[in-house]
Design a protein around this motif. Sequence first.
Motif, PDB file in Angstrom:
ATOM      1  N   CYS A  47       0.839  -1.206   0.000  1.00  0.00           N
ATOM      2  CA  CYS A  47       0.000   0.000   0.000  1.00  0.00           C
ATOM      3  C   CYS A  47       0.871   1.252   0.000  1.00  0.00           C
ATOM      4  O   CYS A  47       1.860   1.318   0.729  1.00  0.00           O
ATOM      5  N   SER A  70       0.694   5.279   0.733  1.00  0.00           N
ATOM      6  CA  SER A  70      -0.193   6.284   1.331  1.00  0.00           C
ATOM      7  C   SER A  70      -0.001   7.634   0.657  1.00  0.00           C
ATOM      8  O   SER A  70       0.972   7.846  -0.083  1.00  0.00           O
ATOM      9  N   ASP A  71      -0.906   8.552   0.956  1.00  0.00           N
ATOM     10  CA  ASP A  71      -0.834   9.900   0.384  1.00  0.00           C
ATOM     11  C   ASP A  71       0.444  10.617   0.800  1.00  0.00           C
ATOM     12  O   ASP A  71       0.988  11.424   0.052  1.00  0.00           O
ATOM     13  N   ASP A  72       0.920  10.323   2.034  1.00  0.00           N
ATOM     14  CA  ASP A  72       2.129  11.019   2.515  1.00  0.00           C
ATOM     15  C   ASP A  72       3.417  10.275   2.134  1.00  0.00           C
ATOM     16  O   ASP A  72       4.467  10.477   2.747  1.00  0.00           O
ATOM     17  N   THR A  75      -9.266  -0.790   1.612  1.00  0.00           N
ATOM     18  CA  THR A  75     -10.144   0.030   2.449  1.00  0.00           C
ATOM     19  C   THR A  75     -10.035  -0.414   3.907  1.00  0.00           C
ATOM     20  O   THR A  75      -9.929   0.416   4.815  1.00  0.00           O
ATOM     21  N   ALA A  87      -6.627   0.600   5.349  1.00  0.00           N
ATOM     22  CA  ALA A  87      -6.564   2.047   5.603  1.00  0.00           C
ATOM     23  C   ALA A  87      -7.340   2.394   6.874  1.00  0.00           C
ATOM     24  O   ALA A  87      -6.866   3.176   7.708  1.00  0.00           O
ATOM     25  N   ALA A  88      -8.524   1.798   7.022  1.00  0.00           N
ATOM     26  CA  ALA A  88      -9.350   2.077   8.202  1.00  0.00           C
ATOM     27  C   ALA A  88      -8.669   1.573   9.466  1.00  0.00           C
ATOM     28  O   ALA A  88      -8.648   2.257  10.494  1.00  0.00           O
ATOM     29  N   MET A 126      -4.796   5.266   7.896  1.00  0.00           N
ATOM     30  CA  MET A 126      -3.991   5.836   6.811  1.00  0.00           C
ATOM     31  C   MET A 126      -4.902   6.269   5.667  1.00  0.00           C
ATOM     32  O   MET A 126      -6.010   5.770   5.513  1.00  0.00           O
ATOM     33  N   SER A 127      -4.398   7.181   4.893  1.00  0.00           N
ATOM     34  CA  SER A 127      -5.099   7.579   3.676  1.00  0.00           C
ATOM     35  C   SER A 127      -4.294   7.004   2.505  1.00  0.00           C
ATOM     36  O   SER A 127      -3.189   7.466   2.221  1.00  0.00           O
ATOM     37  N   LYS A 178      -3.246   5.854  -1.350  1.00  0.00           N
ATOM     38  CA  LYS A 178      -3.318   6.386  -2.717  1.00  0.00           C
ATOM     39  C   LYS A 178      -3.471   5.218  -3.698  1.00  0.00           C
ATOM     40  O   LYS A 178      -4.423   5.158  -4.460  1.00  0.00           O
ATOM     41  N   ARG A 190      -8.112   5.001  -3.246  1.00  0.00           N
ATOM     42  CA  ARG A 190      -8.935   6.035  -2.609  1.00  0.00           C
ATOM     43  C   ARG A 190     -10.386   5.565  -2.565  1.00  0.00           C
ATOM     44  O   ARG A 190     -10.887   5.034  -3.580  1.00  0.00           O
ATOM     45  N   PRO A 191     -11.058   5.738  -1.419  1.00  0.00           N
ATOM     46  CA  PRO A 191     -12.401   5.178  -1.247  1.00  0.00           C
ATOM     47  C   PRO A 191     -13.396   5.641  -2.303  1.00  0.00           C
ATOM     48  O   PRO A 191     -14.283   4.892  -2.702  1.00  0.00           O
TER      49      PRO A 191
END
Lengths: 193, 315
Positions: free
Chosen positions: A81, A83-85, A137, A140-141, A145-146, A148, A176-177
Amino acid sequence: MILIQLIILAALLGWLLWTRPIRSWICSCERKDLLFGAAILGALVLGHALDFSRATFPLVNWSMYTEVNAEDDFQVVNVICHSDDGQQKSLNPIELYPSLCHCFPARFTALVKAADEGKLTENDTRIYDRLIQSMSTQYAARHGMSLKTTRVELVKIDSLSGATIERKLVSVHDARPASKNSVVSRSATHGNH
Amino acid sequence: MNTNDQRQLPEFQLLHGDASSAALVFYLKFFFTMWLIRYLFDPLQTLSNLPLEYAGPVGPLQWMPVAWYEAIHSFTGLMMLRAGIVVCAVGVWFGRTRMISAMIGCVVLTMIACVIRGFGGQINHAEIGPLLVTWVLTLFCFRLPQDKISVPTTQEHPTASVALITATMVLALVYAFVGIARLTNGGVELFLGDTIQRHVTRGSYSDWVLPQNFSNWVRDYPAIAWQLKIGTLLVTLVEIAAPFALISKRVRYVVLITMPLFHLGAILMFKVIFVEQMLSLILLINVSPWLAARARQNATKRSQKPAADPLVQTG
Protein backbone atom coordinates in the motif's frame (compact mmCIF):
# COMPACT_ATOMS: atom_id res chain seq x y z
CA MET A 1 -4.51 -45.00 -5.01
CA ILE A 2 -7.54 -44.52 -2.79
CA LEU A 3 -8.29 -48.24 -3.14
CA ILE A 4 -4.86 -49.12 -1.72
CA GLN A 5 -5.47 -46.66 1.11
CA LEU A 6 -8.81 -48.29 1.88
CA ILE A 7 -7.28 -51.78 1.84
CA ILE A 8 -4.58 -50.69 4.32
CA LEU A 9 -7.23 -49.02 6.48
CA ALA A 10 -9.45 -52.12 6.37
CA ALA A 11 -6.49 -54.28 7.41
CA LEU A 12 -5.70 -51.95 10.32
CA LEU A 13 -9.31 -51.79 11.51
CA GLY A 14 -9.73 -55.56 11.05
CA TRP A 15 -6.66 -56.13 13.21
CA LEU A 16 -8.00 -53.70 15.83
CA LEU A 17 -11.44 -55.35 15.87
CA TRP A 18 -9.81 -58.75 16.29
CA THR A 19 -8.07 -57.80 19.55
CA ARG A 20 -9.54 -59.19 22.77
CA PRO A 21 -10.33 -55.87 24.52
CA ILE A 22 -12.38 -54.69 21.52
CA ARG A 23 -14.13 -58.04 21.02
CA SER A 24 -15.20 -58.30 24.66
CA TRP A 25 -16.23 -54.63 24.67
CA ILE A 26 -18.40 -55.15 21.56
CA CYS A 27 -20.16 -58.04 23.33
CA SER A 28 -20.96 -55.79 26.31
CA CYS A 29 -22.48 -52.94 24.26
CA GLU A 30 -25.94 -52.42 22.81
CA ARG A 31 -26.16 -53.26 19.13
CA LYS A 32 -28.00 -50.02 18.27
CA ASP A 33 -25.24 -47.90 19.83
CA LEU A 34 -22.57 -49.86 17.98
CA LEU A 35 -24.39 -49.50 14.66
CA PHE A 36 -24.78 -45.76 15.24
CA GLY A 37 -21.05 -45.42 15.98
CA ALA A 38 -20.14 -47.60 12.99
CA ALA A 39 -22.37 -45.47 10.72
CA ILE A 40 -20.52 -42.31 11.83
CA LEU A 41 -17.12 -43.89 11.20
CA GLY A 42 -18.38 -45.26 7.86
CA ALA A 43 -19.45 -41.75 6.82
CA LEU A 44 -15.97 -40.46 7.74
CA VAL A 45 -14.31 -43.15 5.60
CA LEU A 46 -16.75 -42.48 2.74
CA GLY A 47 -16.01 -38.74 2.83
CA HIS A 48 -12.29 -39.51 2.53
CA ALA A 49 -12.79 -42.08 -0.23
CA LEU A 50 -15.20 -40.04 -2.39
CA ASP A 51 -12.87 -37.00 -2.39
CA PHE A 52 -15.65 -34.48 -3.20
CA SER A 53 -14.72 -32.42 -0.16
CA ARG A 54 -16.60 -29.22 -1.08
CA ALA A 55 -19.82 -31.20 -1.58
CA THR A 56 -19.50 -33.60 1.35
CA PHE A 57 -18.01 -31.07 3.80
CA PRO A 58 -17.35 -31.55 6.74
CA LEU A 59 -16.77 -35.16 5.66
CA VAL A 60 -13.65 -34.47 3.63
CA ASN A 61 -10.64 -36.13 2.05
CA TRP A 62 -7.78 -35.90 4.52
CA SER A 63 -4.75 -36.01 2.20
CA MET A 64 -2.50 -33.12 3.21
CA TYR A 65 1.25 -32.79 2.70
CA THR A 66 1.06 -36.27 1.21
CA GLU A 67 2.55 -35.65 -2.26
CA VAL A 68 6.21 -35.45 -3.26
CA ASN A 69 7.06 -31.79 -3.74
CA ALA A 70 9.51 -31.56 -6.64
CA GLU A 71 8.69 -28.00 -7.73
CA ASP A 72 11.77 -25.93 -8.43
CA ASP A 73 10.04 -22.75 -7.36
CA PHE A 74 6.87 -21.37 -5.86
CA GLN A 75 5.15 -18.01 -5.86
CA VAL A 76 4.02 -15.73 -3.07
CA VAL A 77 1.98 -12.54 -3.29
CA ASN A 78 3.01 -9.14 -1.93
CA VAL A 79 0.33 -6.51 -1.50
CA ILE A 80 1.92 -3.10 -1.00
CA CYS A 81 0.00 0.00 0.00
CA HIS A 82 1.19 3.52 -0.84
CA SER A 83 -0.19 6.28 1.33
CA ASP A 84 -0.83 9.90 0.38
CA ASP A 85 2.13 11.02 2.52
CA GLY A 86 4.54 8.74 0.63
CA GLN A 87 4.65 5.82 3.08
CA GLN A 88 4.89 2.30 1.74
CA LYS A 89 3.42 -0.55 3.82
CA SER A 90 3.02 -4.26 3.24
CA LEU A 91 -0.60 -5.36 3.58
CA ASN A 92 -1.14 -8.62 5.44
CA PRO A 93 -4.58 -10.09 4.57
CA ILE A 94 -4.43 -12.47 7.57
CA GLU A 95 -4.18 -9.45 9.86
CA LEU A 96 -7.45 -8.22 8.34
CA TYR A 97 -9.17 -11.62 8.23
CA PRO A 98 -7.64 -13.85 10.95
CA SER A 99 -10.41 -16.43 10.51
CA LEU A 100 -8.91 -17.29 7.11
CA CYS A 101 -5.34 -17.92 8.28
CA HIS A 102 -5.44 -21.52 7.06
CA CYS A 103 -7.07 -21.09 3.73
CA PHE A 104 -6.74 -17.54 2.38
CA PRO A 105 -3.12 -17.55 1.09
CA ALA A 106 -3.45 -20.55 -1.26
CA ARG A 107 -6.61 -19.33 -2.99
CA PHE A 108 -5.51 -15.70 -3.14
CA THR A 109 -2.14 -16.65 -4.64
CA ALA A 110 -3.93 -18.79 -7.26
CA LEU A 111 -6.19 -15.83 -8.11
CA VAL A 112 -3.26 -13.42 -8.46
CA LYS A 113 -1.38 -15.96 -10.60
CA ALA A 114 -4.41 -16.31 -12.85
CA ALA A 115 -4.65 -12.51 -13.05
CA ASP A 116 -0.98 -12.33 -14.01
CA GLU A 117 -1.43 -14.95 -16.71
CA GLY A 118 -4.55 -13.25 -18.04
CA LYS A 119 -6.65 -16.30 -17.30
CA LEU A 120 -9.37 -14.47 -15.39
CA THR A 121 -12.80 -14.13 -16.95
CA GLU A 122 -14.49 -10.73 -16.96
CA ASN A 123 -16.43 -11.69 -13.84
CA ASP A 124 -13.30 -13.02 -12.09
CA THR A 125 -11.48 -9.79 -12.94
CA ARG A 126 -14.27 -7.79 -11.30
CA ILE A 127 -14.07 -10.00 -8.19
CA TYR A 128 -10.27 -9.64 -8.11
CA ASP A 129 -10.50 -5.85 -8.32
CA ARG A 130 -13.19 -5.69 -5.62
CA LEU A 131 -11.14 -7.96 -3.38
CA ILE A 132 -8.06 -5.72 -3.59
CA GLN A 133 -10.22 -2.61 -3.15
CA SER A 134 -11.89 -4.15 -0.09
CA MET A 135 -8.56 -5.14 1.48
CA SER A 136 -7.13 -1.66 0.86
CA THR A 137 -10.14 0.03 2.45
CA GLN A 138 -9.95 -2.29 5.47
CA TYR A 139 -6.22 -1.74 5.84
CA ALA A 140 -6.56 2.05 5.60
CA ALA A 141 -9.35 2.08 8.20
CA ARG A 142 -7.43 -0.22 10.56
CA HIS A 143 -4.19 1.76 10.42
CA GLY A 144 -5.74 5.22 10.12
CA MET A 145 -3.99 5.84 6.81
CA SER A 146 -5.10 7.58 3.68
CA LEU A 147 -4.07 5.31 0.81
CA LYS A 148 -3.32 6.39 -2.72
CA THR A 149 -2.58 3.15 -4.53
CA THR A 150 -2.23 -0.58 -3.83
CA ARG A 151 0.25 -2.66 -5.79
CA VAL A 152 -0.03 -6.42 -6.16
CA GLU A 153 3.22 -8.27 -6.87
CA LEU A 154 3.96 -11.88 -7.56
CA VAL A 155 7.33 -13.09 -6.24
CA LYS A 156 8.87 -16.28 -7.55
CA ILE A 157 11.09 -18.03 -4.97
CA ASP A 158 13.50 -20.93 -5.36
CA SER A 159 12.07 -23.90 -3.45
CA LEU A 160 15.37 -25.03 -1.97
CA SER A 161 17.56 -21.95 -1.59
CA GLY A 162 14.74 -19.54 -0.76
CA ALA A 163 16.30 -16.98 -3.13
CA THR A 164 14.05 -14.58 -5.00
CA ILE A 165 14.05 -15.50 -8.69
CA GLU A 166 11.66 -12.92 -10.07
CA ARG A 167 9.49 -10.09 -8.77
CA LYS A 168 6.64 -9.13 -11.05
CA LEU A 169 4.07 -6.34 -10.78
CA VAL A 170 0.62 -7.79 -11.46
CA SER A 171 -1.65 -4.80 -10.95
CA VAL A 172 -1.88 -1.34 -9.44
CA HIS A 173 -5.17 -0.21 -7.91
CA ASP A 174 -6.48 3.22 -6.99
CA ALA A 175 -7.03 2.80 -3.24
CA ARG A 176 -8.94 6.03 -2.61
CA PRO A 177 -12.40 5.18 -1.25
CA ALA A 178 -14.24 7.41 -3.73
CA SER A 179 -12.63 5.90 -6.83
CA LYS A 180 -15.09 4.13 -9.13
CA ASN A 181 -12.69 2.40 -11.45
CA SER A 182 -10.05 1.09 -9.05
CA VAL A 183 -7.57 -0.42 -11.52
CA VAL A 184 -4.73 1.86 -12.54
CA SER A 185 -2.67 -0.66 -14.49
CA ARG A 186 -2.17 -4.35 -15.02
CA SER A 187 0.89 -6.43 -15.79
CA ALA A 188 2.19 -6.61 -19.37
CA THR A 189 1.36 -10.29 -19.63
CA HIS A 190 -2.32 -9.69 -18.90
CA GLY A 191 -4.44 -10.45 -21.94
CA ASN A 192 -1.62 -12.02 -23.92
CA HIS A 193 -2.74 -15.58 -23.22
CA MET B 1 -15.57 -52.29 31.80
CA ASN B 2 -13.33 -54.80 33.55
CA THR B 3 -12.97 -58.03 31.65
CA ASN B 4 -10.71 -60.88 32.63
CA ASP B 5 -8.55 -60.17 29.59
CA GLN B 6 -7.87 -56.67 30.76
CA ARG B 7 -6.98 -57.79 34.27
CA GLN B 8 -4.49 -60.27 32.83
CA LEU B 9 -2.92 -57.77 30.43
CA PRO B 10 -2.95 -54.27 31.97
CA GLU B 11 -1.02 -52.97 28.94
CA PHE B 12 -4.04 -53.75 26.75
CA GLN B 13 -6.75 -51.85 28.61
CA LEU B 14 -9.50 -50.45 26.45
CA LEU B 15 -9.57 -46.67 26.58
CA HIS B 16 -13.03 -45.39 27.63
CA GLY B 17 -14.27 -48.93 28.24
CA ASP B 18 -15.37 -47.72 31.69
CA ALA B 19 -16.83 -44.39 30.46
CA SER B 20 -19.69 -42.74 32.31
CA SER B 21 -22.16 -40.05 31.34
CA ALA B 22 -20.06 -37.69 33.49
CA ALA B 23 -17.06 -38.38 31.22
CA LEU B 24 -19.15 -37.76 28.09
CA VAL B 25 -20.37 -34.45 29.51
CA PHE B 26 -16.81 -33.56 30.59
CA TYR B 27 -15.53 -33.91 27.00
CA LEU B 28 -18.59 -32.10 25.63
CA LYS B 29 -17.87 -29.17 27.95
CA PHE B 30 -14.18 -29.27 27.04
CA PHE B 31 -14.81 -29.09 23.29
CA PHE B 32 -17.43 -26.36 23.54
CA THR B 33 -15.17 -24.32 25.84
CA MET B 34 -12.44 -24.66 23.22
CA TRP B 35 -14.84 -23.31 20.58
CA LEU B 36 -15.97 -20.56 22.97
CA ILE B 37 -12.39 -19.33 23.42
CA ARG B 38 -11.68 -19.61 19.69
CA TYR B 39 -14.70 -17.59 18.57
CA LEU B 40 -14.54 -15.05 21.39
CA PHE B 41 -11.27 -13.89 19.87
CA ASP B 42 -11.86 -14.67 16.18
CA PRO B 43 -13.36 -11.61 14.45
CA LEU B 44 -15.46 -13.68 12.06
CA GLN B 45 -17.61 -10.68 11.10
CA THR B 46 -14.67 -9.06 9.24
CA LEU B 47 -15.34 -11.58 6.45
CA SER B 48 -18.44 -9.56 5.53
CA ASN B 49 -16.04 -6.97 4.06
CA LEU B 50 -14.87 -9.42 1.40
CA PRO B 51 -16.80 -9.59 -1.87
CA LEU B 52 -19.40 -12.33 -1.54
CA GLU B 53 -18.63 -13.52 -5.07
CA TYR B 54 -15.13 -14.44 -3.86
CA ALA B 55 -16.68 -17.10 -1.62
CA GLY B 56 -17.81 -20.39 -3.09
CA PRO B 57 -20.57 -22.30 -1.28
CA VAL B 58 -19.25 -25.29 0.66
CA GLY B 59 -21.12 -28.26 2.19
CA PRO B 60 -24.64 -27.52 3.47
CA LEU B 61 -24.42 -23.89 2.27
CA GLN B 62 -24.70 -25.19 -1.31
CA TRP B 63 -28.33 -26.17 -0.80
CA MET B 64 -29.29 -22.97 0.99
CA PRO B 65 -31.54 -20.35 -0.70
CA VAL B 66 -29.49 -17.44 -2.07
CA ALA B 67 -31.13 -14.94 0.30
CA TRP B 68 -30.13 -17.05 3.34
CA TYR B 69 -26.63 -17.53 1.94
CA GLU B 70 -26.25 -13.76 1.56
CA ALA B 71 -27.73 -13.15 5.02
CA ILE B 72 -25.22 -15.51 6.64
CA HIS B 73 -22.31 -13.69 4.96
CA SER B 74 -23.52 -10.26 6.08
CA PHE B 75 -22.03 -8.48 9.10
CA THR B 76 -25.17 -9.22 11.14
CA GLY B 77 -25.26 -12.85 10.01
CA LEU B 78 -21.63 -13.49 10.93
CA MET B 79 -22.01 -11.68 14.26
CA MET B 80 -25.06 -13.85 14.98
CA LEU B 81 -23.07 -17.01 14.21
CA ARG B 82 -20.29 -15.83 16.51
CA ALA B 83 -22.71 -14.87 19.27
CA GLY B 84 -24.61 -18.12 18.69
CA ILE B 85 -21.60 -20.32 19.35
CA VAL B 86 -20.66 -18.31 22.45
CA VAL B 87 -24.21 -18.65 23.87
CA CYS B 88 -24.39 -22.37 23.00
CA ALA B 89 -20.95 -23.06 24.52
CA VAL B 90 -22.09 -21.40 27.76
CA GLY B 91 -25.40 -23.31 27.58
CA VAL B 92 -23.52 -26.64 27.45
CA TRP B 93 -22.22 -25.94 30.97
CA PHE B 94 -25.76 -26.06 32.41
CA GLY B 95 -27.68 -29.31 32.73
CA ARG B 96 -31.07 -28.05 31.60
CA THR B 97 -29.82 -26.35 28.45
CA ARG B 98 -26.99 -28.80 27.68
CA MET B 99 -28.49 -30.95 24.93
CA ILE B 100 -30.28 -28.25 22.97
CA SER B 101 -27.22 -25.93 23.25
CA ALA B 102 -24.91 -28.69 22.02
CA MET B 103 -27.16 -29.48 19.04
CA ILE B 104 -27.59 -25.86 17.96
CA GLY B 105 -23.90 -25.26 18.69
CA CYS B 106 -22.88 -28.05 16.29
CA VAL B 107 -25.06 -26.60 13.51
CA VAL B 108 -23.60 -23.11 14.11
CA LEU B 109 -20.03 -24.49 14.16
CA THR B 110 -20.64 -26.28 10.86
CA MET B 111 -22.01 -23.07 9.31
CA ILE B 112 -18.95 -21.14 10.50
CA ALA B 113 -16.61 -23.83 9.11
CA CYS B 114 -18.49 -23.69 5.77
CA VAL B 115 -18.21 -19.88 5.61
CA ILE B 116 -14.46 -19.98 6.34
CA ARG B 117 -13.83 -22.78 3.81
CA GLY B 118 -15.91 -20.91 1.22
CA PHE B 119 -13.27 -18.15 1.15
CA GLY B 120 -10.29 -20.47 0.98
CA GLY B 121 -8.60 -23.21 -0.92
CA GLN B 122 -7.64 -25.58 1.90
CA ILE B 123 -10.71 -27.48 3.04
CA ASN B 124 -9.50 -30.29 5.29
CA HIS B 125 -7.57 -28.38 7.90
CA ALA B 126 -7.09 -27.84 11.62
CA GLU B 127 -10.53 -27.65 13.18
CA ILE B 128 -12.52 -30.09 11.02
CA GLY B 129 -11.48 -33.16 13.05
CA PRO B 130 -12.50 -31.52 16.37
CA LEU B 131 -15.74 -30.33 14.73
CA LEU B 132 -16.60 -33.94 13.82
CA VAL B 133 -15.69 -35.07 17.35
CA THR B 134 -18.06 -32.41 18.76
CA TRP B 135 -20.82 -33.72 16.47
CA VAL B 136 -20.21 -37.32 17.65
CA LEU B 137 -20.35 -36.36 21.34
CA THR B 138 -23.51 -34.32 20.78
CA LEU B 139 -25.34 -36.96 18.74
CA PHE B 140 -24.57 -39.63 21.33
CA CYS B 141 -25.98 -37.38 24.08
CA PHE B 142 -29.37 -37.96 22.43
CA ARG B 143 -28.89 -41.72 22.77
CA LEU B 144 -28.49 -41.53 26.53
CA PRO B 145 -31.43 -40.93 28.92
CA GLN B 146 -31.85 -37.15 29.18
CA ASP B 147 -31.40 -37.15 32.97
CA LYS B 148 -27.96 -38.75 32.52
CA ILE B 149 -26.91 -35.76 30.41
CA SER B 150 -28.50 -32.98 32.45
CA VAL B 151 -27.33 -34.54 35.76
CA PRO B 152 -24.46 -36.86 34.77
CA THR B 153 -23.28 -39.66 37.05
CA THR B 154 -19.97 -41.47 37.33
CA GLN B 155 -21.67 -44.83 36.88
CA GLU B 156 -20.31 -46.80 33.89
CA HIS B 157 -22.65 -46.57 30.94
CA PRO B 158 -22.18 -48.63 27.73
CA THR B 159 -23.64 -45.89 25.50
CA ALA B 160 -21.20 -43.32 26.94
CA SER B 161 -18.44 -45.83 26.26
CA VAL B 162 -19.51 -46.23 22.60
CA ALA B 163 -19.74 -42.42 22.30
CA LEU B 164 -16.21 -41.79 23.57
CA ILE B 165 -14.68 -44.68 21.65
CA THR B 166 -16.36 -43.45 18.43
CA ALA B 167 -15.12 -39.89 19.10
CA THR B 168 -11.59 -41.18 19.78
CA MET B 169 -11.74 -43.29 16.62
CA VAL B 170 -12.76 -40.22 14.58
CA LEU B 171 -9.67 -38.42 15.84
CA ALA B 172 -7.44 -41.48 15.33
CA LEU B 173 -8.82 -42.17 11.84
CA VAL B 174 -8.10 -38.60 10.75
CA TYR B 175 -4.45 -39.19 11.65
CA ALA B 176 -4.49 -42.66 10.05
CA PHE B 177 -5.95 -41.25 6.78
CA VAL B 178 -3.13 -38.68 6.55
CA GLY B 179 -0.43 -41.22 7.42
CA ILE B 180 -1.68 -43.86 4.97
CA ALA B 181 -2.14 -41.27 2.20
CA ARG B 182 1.41 -40.02 2.82
CA LEU B 183 2.80 -43.54 2.42
CA THR B 184 0.76 -44.44 -0.67
CA ASN B 185 0.90 -41.06 -2.48
CA GLY B 186 4.39 -39.92 -1.53
CA GLY B 187 6.14 -43.25 -0.98
CA VAL B 188 9.78 -43.48 0.01
CA GLU B 189 10.67 -40.45 -2.12
CA LEU B 190 8.72 -38.21 0.26
CA PHE B 191 11.02 -39.18 3.15
CA LEU B 192 14.32 -39.39 1.25
CA GLY B 193 13.99 -36.50 -1.20
CA ASP B 194 13.86 -32.74 -0.67
CA THR B 195 10.10 -32.52 -0.14
CA ILE B 196 10.34 -31.54 3.53
CA GLN B 197 12.96 -28.83 2.83
CA ARG B 198 10.72 -27.44 0.09
CA HIS B 199 7.76 -27.37 2.49
CA VAL B 200 9.87 -25.57 5.11
CA THR B 201 11.05 -22.99 2.56
CA ARG B 202 7.49 -22.46 1.32
CA GLY B 203 6.18 -22.25 4.90
CA SER B 204 8.92 -19.79 5.86
CA TYR B 205 7.74 -17.38 3.19
CA SER B 206 4.15 -17.51 4.49
CA ASP B 207 4.91 -14.50 6.65
CA TRP B 208 1.24 -13.48 6.55
CA VAL B 209 0.58 -16.20 9.13
CA LEU B 210 3.70 -16.07 11.36
CA PRO B 211 6.96 -14.12 10.95
CA GLN B 212 9.70 -16.68 11.70
CA ASN B 213 11.91 -18.12 8.93
CA PHE B 214 13.75 -21.39 9.56
CA SER B 215 14.52 -22.20 5.94
CA ASN B 216 18.15 -21.07 6.41
CA TRP B 217 18.68 -23.60 9.21
CA VAL B 218 17.35 -26.45 7.11
CA ARG B 219 19.41 -25.34 4.12
CA ASP B 220 22.68 -24.68 5.97
CA TYR B 221 22.64 -27.64 8.37
CA PRO B 222 22.00 -30.97 6.58
CA ALA B 223 21.69 -32.68 9.99
CA ILE B 224 18.53 -30.66 10.69
CA ALA B 225 17.13 -31.56 7.26
CA TRP B 226 17.76 -35.25 7.96
CA GLN B 227 16.18 -34.99 11.41
CA LEU B 228 13.09 -33.52 9.76
CA LYS B 229 12.97 -36.36 7.23
CA ILE B 230 13.32 -39.03 9.93
CA GLY B 231 10.82 -37.14 12.09
CA THR B 232 8.30 -37.11 9.25
CA LEU B 233 8.68 -40.87 8.79
CA LEU B 234 8.23 -41.48 12.54
CA VAL B 235 5.18 -39.18 12.68
CA THR B 236 3.69 -41.00 9.68
CA LEU B 237 4.10 -44.36 11.43
CA VAL B 238 2.58 -42.98 14.65
CA GLU B 239 -0.34 -41.54 12.64
CA ILE B 240 -1.02 -44.94 11.07
CA ALA B 241 -0.80 -46.65 14.49
CA ALA B 242 -3.07 -44.03 16.14
CA PRO B 243 -6.25 -46.24 16.15
CA PHE B 244 -4.34 -48.75 18.33
CA ALA B 245 -4.18 -46.09 21.06
CA LEU B 246 -7.64 -47.39 21.94
CA ILE B 247 -6.28 -50.67 23.24
CA SER B 248 -2.59 -50.10 23.98
CA LYS B 249 -1.29 -47.78 26.69
CA ARG B 250 2.13 -47.63 25.04
CA VAL B 251 0.69 -46.49 21.69
CA ARG B 252 -1.44 -43.98 23.62
CA TYR B 253 1.64 -42.50 25.34
CA VAL B 254 3.58 -42.44 22.06
CA VAL B 255 0.71 -40.60 20.30
CA LEU B 256 0.28 -38.21 23.24
CA ILE B 257 3.98 -37.31 23.16
CA THR B 258 4.63 -37.39 19.42
CA MET B 259 1.61 -35.61 17.97
CA PRO B 260 1.72 -32.41 20.09
CA LEU B 261 5.46 -32.16 19.30
CA PHE B 262 4.66 -32.67 15.61
CA HIS B 263 1.94 -30.00 15.68
CA LEU B 264 4.28 -27.56 17.47
CA GLY B 265 6.99 -28.34 14.89
CA ALA B 266 4.48 -27.75 12.09
CA ILE B 267 3.60 -24.35 13.58
CA LEU B 268 7.30 -23.37 13.71
CA MET B 269 8.46 -24.88 10.42
CA PHE B 270 5.46 -24.93 8.07
CA LYS B 271 3.31 -22.29 9.86
CA VAL B 272 0.41 -24.71 9.85
CA ILE B 273 -1.55 -24.07 13.04
CA PHE B 274 -3.44 -27.09 14.41
CA VAL B 275 -4.26 -25.92 17.93
CA GLU B 276 -7.78 -27.40 18.05
CA GLN B 277 -6.56 -30.75 16.72
CA MET B 278 -3.75 -30.76 19.30
CA LEU B 279 -6.16 -30.01 22.16
CA SER B 280 -8.49 -32.78 20.93
CA LEU B 281 -5.82 -35.30 21.94
CA ILE B 282 -7.34 -35.00 25.43
CA LEU B 283 -9.64 -37.78 24.21
CA LEU B 284 -6.68 -40.13 24.64
CA ILE B 285 -6.70 -39.44 28.38
CA ASN B 286 -9.26 -41.46 30.32
CA VAL B 287 -10.95 -39.02 32.71
CA SER B 288 -13.57 -41.49 34.03
CA PRO B 289 -11.48 -42.78 37.00
CA TRP B 290 -10.55 -39.21 37.92
CA LEU B 291 -14.19 -38.05 37.75
CA ALA B 292 -15.30 -41.04 39.86
CA ALA B 293 -12.60 -40.34 42.47
CA ARG B 294 -13.58 -36.68 42.59
CA ALA B 295 -17.26 -37.57 42.99
CA ARG B 296 -16.39 -39.93 45.85
CA GLN B 297 -14.33 -37.19 47.48
CA ASN B 298 -17.20 -34.70 47.19
CA ALA B 299 -19.65 -37.22 48.60
CA THR B 300 -17.31 -37.85 51.53
CA LYS B 301 -17.08 -34.16 52.24
CA ARG B 302 -20.85 -33.79 52.10
CA SER B 303 -21.71 -36.72 54.31
CA GLN B 304 -18.67 -36.38 56.62
CA LYS B 305 -18.21 -40.15 56.50
CA PRO B 306 -16.25 -42.55 54.20
CA ALA B 307 -17.96 -42.98 50.84
CA ALA B 308 -19.03 -46.51 50.06
CA ASP B 309 -20.97 -45.87 46.91
CA PRO B 310 -19.01 -44.53 43.94
CA LEU B 311 -22.15 -44.03 41.87
CA VAL B 312 -22.58 -40.43 42.89
CA GLN B 313 -24.02 -37.64 40.80
CA THR B 314 -21.44 -35.10 39.71
CA GLY B 315 -23.85 -32.33 38.68
